[in-house]
Scaffold this active site. Structure first.
Site, mmCIF file in Angstrom:
data_model
loop_
_atom_site.group_PDB
_atom_site.id
_atom_site.type_symbol
_atom_site.label_atom_id
_atom_site.label_comp_id
_atom_site.label_asym_id
_atom_site.label_seq_id
_atom_site.Cartn_x
_atom_site.Cartn_y
_atom_site.Cartn_z
ATOM 1 N N ASN A 191 0.842 -1.202 0.000
ATOM 2 C CA ASN A 191 0.000 0.000 0.000
ATOM 3 C C ASN A 191 0.873 1.246 0.000
ATOM 4 O OD1 ASN A 191 0.609 -0.809 2.678
ATOM 5 N ND2 ASN A 191 -1.134 0.296 3.528
ATOM 6 N N ILE A 192 0.370 2.271 -0.690
ATOM 7 C CA ILE A 192 1.115 3.521 -0.868
ATOM 8 C C ILE A 192 0.169 4.657 -0.508
ATOM 9 C CG2 ILE A 192 2.395 4.949 -2.514
ATOM 10 C CD1 ILE A 192 2.723 2.329 -4.244
ATOM 11 N N GLU A 193 0.399 5.266 0.651
ATOM 12 C CA GLU A 193 -0.514 6.310 1.129
ATOM 13 C C GLU A 193 -0.135 7.677 0.569
ATOM 14 O OE1 GLU A 193 -0.804 5.798 5.398
ATOM 15 O OE2 GLU A 193 -2.024 3.988 5.101
ATOM 16 N N GLU A 241 -3.134 -4.652 -2.950
ATOM 17 C CA GLU A 241 -3.674 -5.542 -3.982
ATOM 18 C C GLU A 241 -3.715 -4.851 -5.330
ATOM 19 O OE1 GLU A 241 -4.852 -4.722 -1.019
ATOM 20 O OE2 GLU A 241 -6.336 -6.146 -0.278
ATOM 21 N N CYS A 300 -10.254 -4.703 0.532
ATOM 22 C CA CYS A 300 -11.355 -3.743 0.588
ATOM 23 C C CYS A 300 -12.268 -3.930 -0.625
ATOM 24 C CB CYS A 300 -10.814 -2.320 0.644
ATOM 25 S SG CYS A 300 -10.277 -1.674 -0.954
ATOM 26 N N CYS A 340 -10.772 -3.066 -4.086
ATOM 27 C CA CYS A 340 -9.829 -4.077 -4.591
ATOM 28 C C CYS A 340 -10.568 -5.322 -5.074
ATOM 29 C CB CYS A 340 -8.798 -4.435 -3.516
ATOM 30 S SG CYS A 340 -7.621 -3.095 -3.235
HETATM 31 N N1 THU Z 1 -5.299 -1.239 2.610
HETATM 32 C C1 THU Z 1 -4.775 -2.085 1.664
HETATM 33 O O1 THU Z 1 -3.630 -1.910 1.241
HETATM 34 N N2 THU Z 1 -5.545 -3.099 1.222
HETATM 35 C C2 THU Z 1 -6.832 -3.334 1.624
HETATM 36 O O2 THU Z 1 -7.534 -4.127 1.020
HETATM 37 C C3 THU Z 1 -7.352 -2.632 2.806
HETATM 38 C C4 THU Z 1 -6.649 -1.360 3.129
HETATM 39 C C5 THU Z 1 -4.473 -0.128 3.102
HETATM 40 C C6 THU Z 1 -4.946 1.225 2.652
HETATM 41 C C7 THU Z 1 -4.369 2.117 3.734
HETATM 42 O O3 THU Z 1 -3.040 2.451 3.379
HETATM 43 C C8 THU Z 1 -4.316 1.241 4.973
HETATM 44 O O4 THU Z 1 -4.476 -0.093 4.502
HETATM 45 C C9 THU Z 1 -5.406 1.552 5.986
HETATM 46 O O5 THU Z 1 -6.646 1.582 5.391
#
Ligand code: THU
Length: 141
Positions: free
Chosen positions: A45-47, A58, A93, A96
């Site tokens: 994940n990349i915020e 994903e 989520c 995804c």
């Molecule tokens: N996140 C994911 O990378 N995948 C998911 O399916 C659920 C959420 C990440 C997004 C965000 O960076 C962090 O988890 C908290 O929501």
């Protein structure tokens, strides 16, 4: 998909936790996506400071693969936890799941949720996204 393949996917997904860019939530997610041809694409994940541009692990894995020409997928492993500590399963989520629906057969595509190479459960996309809307719905005949 054999046991060794499952463990390899889990290890690669766990390896992605250190790449996760999570200055805002601290929740680190790693993914490893297996193509039907046997190649594996990883993702984290990349915020983002503006929050909504954040990309889940994903989708990072899917977009890497699709941008390399891949269109056919067998399985994805997803792991995640606060500060990268895997205390429970991190299920994909809704967004995804919808991206998976675009490229995968929901009855066949396997989603591996894991906390270690010894502790995991496997679901089909259909189990996690029942009655999903996908490309088939837009085929007119
Ligand atoms: N996140 C994911 O990378 N995948 C998911 O399916 C659920 C959420 C990440 C997004 C965000 O960076 C962090 O988890 C908290 O929501």
């Amino acid at each position: 998909m054999g046991n060794e393949q499952i463990k390899e996917l889990i290890q690669l997904a766990i390896g992605q936790l250190q790449a996760a860019y999570t200055p805002y939530s601290g929740f680190k997610v790693g993914a490893a996506l297996l193509t039907t041809g046997g190649k594996i694409y990883t993702g984290c994940n990349i915020e983002n400071a503006a929050y909504t541009p954040t990309n889940c692990a994903e989708r990072t894995a899917f977009f890497k693969a699709v941008s390399e020409g891949e269109r056919s997928f067998e399985a994805i492993c997803v792991v995640g936890g606060q500060d990268g500590v895997l205390t429970g399963y991190a299920a994909p989520c809704g967004v995804c799941r919808q991206v998976m629906m675009e490229f995968c057969n929901p009855k066949q595509f396997q989603i591996i949720l894991a906390t270690s190479t010894e502790q995991y459960e496997i679901f089909t996309l259909e189990e996690l996204l029942p009655r999903g809307f996908g490309p088939e719905n837009l085929r007119f005949e």
